[in-house]
Write an enzyme that holds these catalytic residues in place. Structure first.
Site, PDB file in Angstrom:
ATOM      1  N   GLY A   1       2.348   2.223  10.549  1.00 19.57           N
ATOM      2  CA  GLY A   1       3.425   3.413  10.816  1.00 19.57           C
ATOM      3  C   GLY A   1       4.610   3.959  11.767  1.00 19.57           C
ATOM      4  O   GLY A   1       5.116   4.891  11.770  1.00 19.57           O
TER       5      GLY A   1
ATOM      6  N   GLU B   1      -4.626  -4.896  11.107  1.00 17.84           N
ATOM      7  CA  GLU B   1      -3.981  -4.115  11.131  1.00 17.84           C
ATOM      8  C   GLU B   1      -4.317  -3.482  12.595  1.00 17.84           C
ATOM      9  O   GLU B   1      -5.175  -2.107  12.486  1.00 17.84           O
ATOM     10  CB  GLU B   1      -4.197  -3.152   9.869  1.00 17.84           C
ATOM     11  CG  GLU B   1      -4.028  -3.922   8.162  1.00 17.84           C
ATOM     12  CD  GLU B   1      -3.742  -2.939   7.546  1.00 17.84           C
ATOM     13  OE1 GLU B   1      -2.071  -2.663   7.075  1.00 17.84           O
ATOM     14  OE2 GLU B   1      -3.950  -2.159   7.282  1.00 17.84           O
TER      15      GLU B   1
ATOM     16  N   ASN C   1       0.822  -0.800  -0.012  1.00 21.06           N
ATOM     17  CA  ASN C   1       0.014  -0.160   0.358  1.00 21.06           C
ATOM     18  C   ASN C   1       0.540   1.438   0.343  1.00 21.06           C
ATOM     19  O   ASN C   1       1.271   1.460   1.425  1.00 21.06           O
ATOM     20  CB  ASN C   1      -0.893   0.147   1.419  1.00 21.06           C
ATOM     21  CG  ASN C   1      -1.925   1.621   1.391  1.00 21.06           C
ATOM     22  OD1 ASN C   1      -1.742   2.058   0.348  1.00 21.06           O
ATOM     23  ND2 ASN C   1      -2.692   0.544   2.695  1.00 21.06           N
ATOM     24  N   TRP C   2       1.258   1.796  -1.399  1.00 20.64           N
ATOM     25  CA  TRP C   2       2.054   3.406  -1.446  1.00 20.64           C
ATOM     26  C   TRP C   2       1.573   4.397  -0.791  1.00 20.64           C
ATOM     27  O   TRP C   2       2.364   5.187  -0.622  1.00 20.64           O
ATOM     28  CB  TRP C   2       1.936   3.376  -3.014  1.00 20.64           C
ATOM     29  CG  TRP C   2       2.802   2.869  -3.475  1.00 20.64           C
ATOM     30  CD1 TRP C   2       3.896   1.728  -3.204  1.00 20.64           C
ATOM     31  CD2 TRP C   2       3.628   2.146  -5.191  1.00 20.64           C
ATOM     32  NE1 TRP C   2       4.190   0.854  -3.976  1.00 20.64           N
ATOM     33  CE2 TRP C   2       4.051   1.132  -5.291  1.00 20.64           C
ATOM     34  CE3 TRP C   2       3.372   3.232  -6.012  1.00 20.64           C
ATOM     35  CZ2 TRP C   2       5.077   0.678  -6.623  1.00 20.64           C
ATOM     36  CZ3 TRP C   2       4.282   3.188  -6.646  1.00 20.64           C
ATOM     37  CH2 TRP C   2       4.400   2.038  -7.607  1.00 20.64           C
ATOM     38  N   LYS C   3       0.041   4.329   0.090  1.00 23.56           N
ATOM     39  CA  LYS C   3      -0.391   5.932   0.445  1.00 23.56           C
ATOM     40  C   LYS C   3      -0.791   6.566  -0.622  1.00 23.56           C
ATOM     41  O   LYS C   3       0.013   6.569  -1.798  1.00 23.56           O
ATOM     42  CB  LYS C   3      -0.024   5.548   1.602  1.00 23.56           C
ATOM     43  CG  LYS C   3      -0.023   4.298   2.764  1.00 23.56           C
ATOM     44  CD  LYS C   3       0.831   4.571   4.260  1.00 23.56           C
ATOM     45  CE  LYS C   3      -0.032   3.158   5.380  1.00 23.56           C
ATOM     46  NZ  LYS C   3      -0.336   3.393   6.048  1.00 23.56           N
TER      47      LYS C   3
ATOM     48  N   HIS D   1      -9.830   1.402   4.836  1.00 19.72           N
ATOM     49  CA  HIS D   1      -7.574   1.574   6.421  1.00 19.72           C
ATOM     50  C   HIS D   1      -8.125   2.320   7.282  1.00 19.72           C
ATOM     51  O   HIS D   1      -9.519   3.507   6.933  1.00 19.72           O
ATOM     52  CB  HIS D   1      -7.385   2.113   4.861  1.00 19.72           C
ATOM     53  CG  HIS D   1      -5.985   1.809   5.211  1.00 19.72           C
ATOM     54  ND1 HIS D   1      -5.261   2.404   5.945  1.00 19.72           N
ATOM     55  CD2 HIS D   1      -4.590   0.952   4.763  1.00 19.72           C
ATOM     56  CE1 HIS D   1      -3.607   3.012   6.800  1.00 19.72           C
ATOM     57  NE2 HIS D   1      -3.625   1.539   5.758  1.00 19.72           N
TER      58      HIS D   1
ATOM     59  N   SER E   1       3.996  -2.037  10.149  1.00 22.17           N
ATOM     60  CA  SER E   1       5.569  -2.177  10.482  1.00 22.17           C
ATOM     61  C   SER E   1       5.445  -3.533  10.507  1.00 22.17           C
ATOM     62  O   SER E   1       6.765  -3.376  10.778  1.00 22.17           O
ATOM     63  CB  SER E   1       5.234  -1.358  12.296  1.00 22.17           C
ATOM     64  OG  SER E   1       4.789  -0.473  12.139  1.00 22.17           O
TER      65      SER E   1
ATOM     66  N   GLU F   1      -6.407   4.454   8.080  1.00 22.49           N
ATOM     67  CA  GLU F   1      -6.269   6.030   7.873  1.00 22.49           C
ATOM     68  C   GLU F   1      -8.267   6.699   6.729  1.00 22.49           C
ATOM     69  O   GLU F   1      -7.972   7.900   7.480  1.00 22.49           O
ATOM     70  CB  GLU F   1      -5.475   6.297   6.441  1.00 22.49           C
ATOM     71  CG  GLU F   1      -3.787   6.102   7.697  1.00 22.49           C
ATOM     72  CD  GLU F   1      -3.144   5.252   6.952  1.00 22.49           C
ATOM     73  OE1 GLU F   1      -2.786   5.044   5.441  1.00 22.49           O
ATOM     74  OE2 GLU F   1      -2.168   5.022   7.282  1.00 22.49           O
TER      75      GLU F   1
HETATM   76  C1  PEP Z   1      -0.365   0.408   5.990  1.00 20.07           C
HETATM   77  O1  PEP Z   1      -0.615   1.208   6.391  1.00 20.07           O
HETATM   78  O2  PEP Z   1      -1.357  -0.497   5.740  1.00 20.07           O
HETATM   79  C2  PEP Z   1       0.405  -0.154   6.717  1.00 20.07           C
HETATM   80  C3  PEP Z   1       0.598  -1.678   6.983  1.00 20.07           C
HETATM   81  O3  PEP Z   1       1.558   0.607   6.560  1.00 20.07           O
HETATM   82  P1  PEP Z   1       3.100   0.507   7.103  1.00 20.07           P
HETATM   83  O4  PEP Z   1       3.348  -0.689   7.119  1.00 20.07           O
HETATM   84  O5  PEP Z   1       3.927   1.587   6.975  1.00 20.07           O
HETATM   85  O6  PEP Z   1       2.940  -0.193   9.403  1.00 20.07           O
END
Ligand code: PEP
Length: 253
Positions: free
Chosen positions: A176, A170, A9-11, A98, A216, A100
């Site tokens: 993050g 998640e 997921n590049w966001k 997600h 992470s 976010e």
């Molecule tokens: C995500 O936002 O889906 C995610 C897992 O981010 P990160 O790997 O940076 O924690």
């Protein structure tokens, strides 16, 4: 039986040239490895780069996903992108719910359910995110929170459609932050989600549903997370922006 999936997921990151470079690097790395037949790599770039990613993906190795979709069919919804549009661009996957989007754009479980329906109507595979925030974990509410998200977001689906869903657990406190859930913490929630699915749809159906871990995840911890019996891969944020890190996770099975 269940597919192993590693989805990046590049966001909202990377310029066009940076995205091109990353895709190019990723392709040449993927060409060097022989992935197990039951493993699928997915790349979810921002909308403007979807076509470019699809052009790379046409050469095989990975499939392309979107990061969001509208809950509406079509029409006067400025700024929205419909599932029909994604289908017409031959996109295979889409992330939904997600944390976010839930936190910053007020997405509710009801909206998640409507987006899932749109995606299924247009033959896209939803990656549906669930997970508790830190206060909920500290209050010991993680099991209830995830249960509500799974039930409200997905339990309106029939048996045929639930099999098309990929769930990503998640924990929001791990996204993050560099703080990864321990394999034990992740496994117990994955097992919980699978037991919820089994109670509603039966074990046979549930055994076909991939549940990914996100938060992470890095090359250094992917192996032990993916070794857990109910963890079928990862949804990767930060580490998907560097080809070497992403490949370290892709090859962790
Ligand atoms: C995500 O936002 O889906 C995610 C897992 O981010 P990160 O790997 O940076 O924690």
């Amino acid at each position: 039986m269940r597919k192993h999936i590693v989805a990046g997921n590049w966001k909202m990151n990377l310029t066009f040239n940076e995205a091109d470079e990353l895709l190019d690097e990723l392709m040449s790395e993927l060409e060097k490895v022989e992935l197990p037949r039951d493993e699928q790599v997915v790349v979810c770039p921002p909308f403007p780069y979807i076509e470019m990613a699809s052009d790379y993906a046409n050469d095989s190795y990975f499939q392309v996903g979107a990061q969001n979709v509208s809950d509406k069919d079509k029409g006067a919804y400025t700024g929205e992108v419909s599932a029909e549009m994604l289908e017409s661009c031959e996109i295979d996957w889409c992330i939904v719910g997600h944390s976010e989007r839930r936190a910053y754009y007020g997405e509710t479980d009801e909206l998640v359910a409507a987006k899932v329906d749109q995606l299924l109507k247009h033959d896209l595979k939803p990656i549906v995110c669930v997970g508790e925030v830190l206060e909920e974990r500290e209050a010991g509410r993680q099991f209830d929170v995830v249960k509500t998200q799974v039930e409200k977001g997905l339990f309106h689906l029939d048996t045929e459609n639930i099999k098309k869903i990929v769930i990503a657990y998640e924990p929001v406190w791990a996204i993050g932050t560099g703080k990864t859930a321990t394999p034990e913490q992740a496994q117990e929630i994955h097992a919980h989600i699978r037991s919820l699915l089994a109670a509603k749809y039966g074990k046979e159906v549930t055994d076909e549903i991939s549940i990914l871990y996100g938060g992470s995840c890095k090359p250094g911890n992917a192996k032990e997370l993916f070794a857990c019996p109910d963890i079928d891969g990862g949804l990767i944020g930060g580490a998907s922006l560097k080809a070497a890190d992403f490949m370290g996770i892709v090859t962790a099975f």
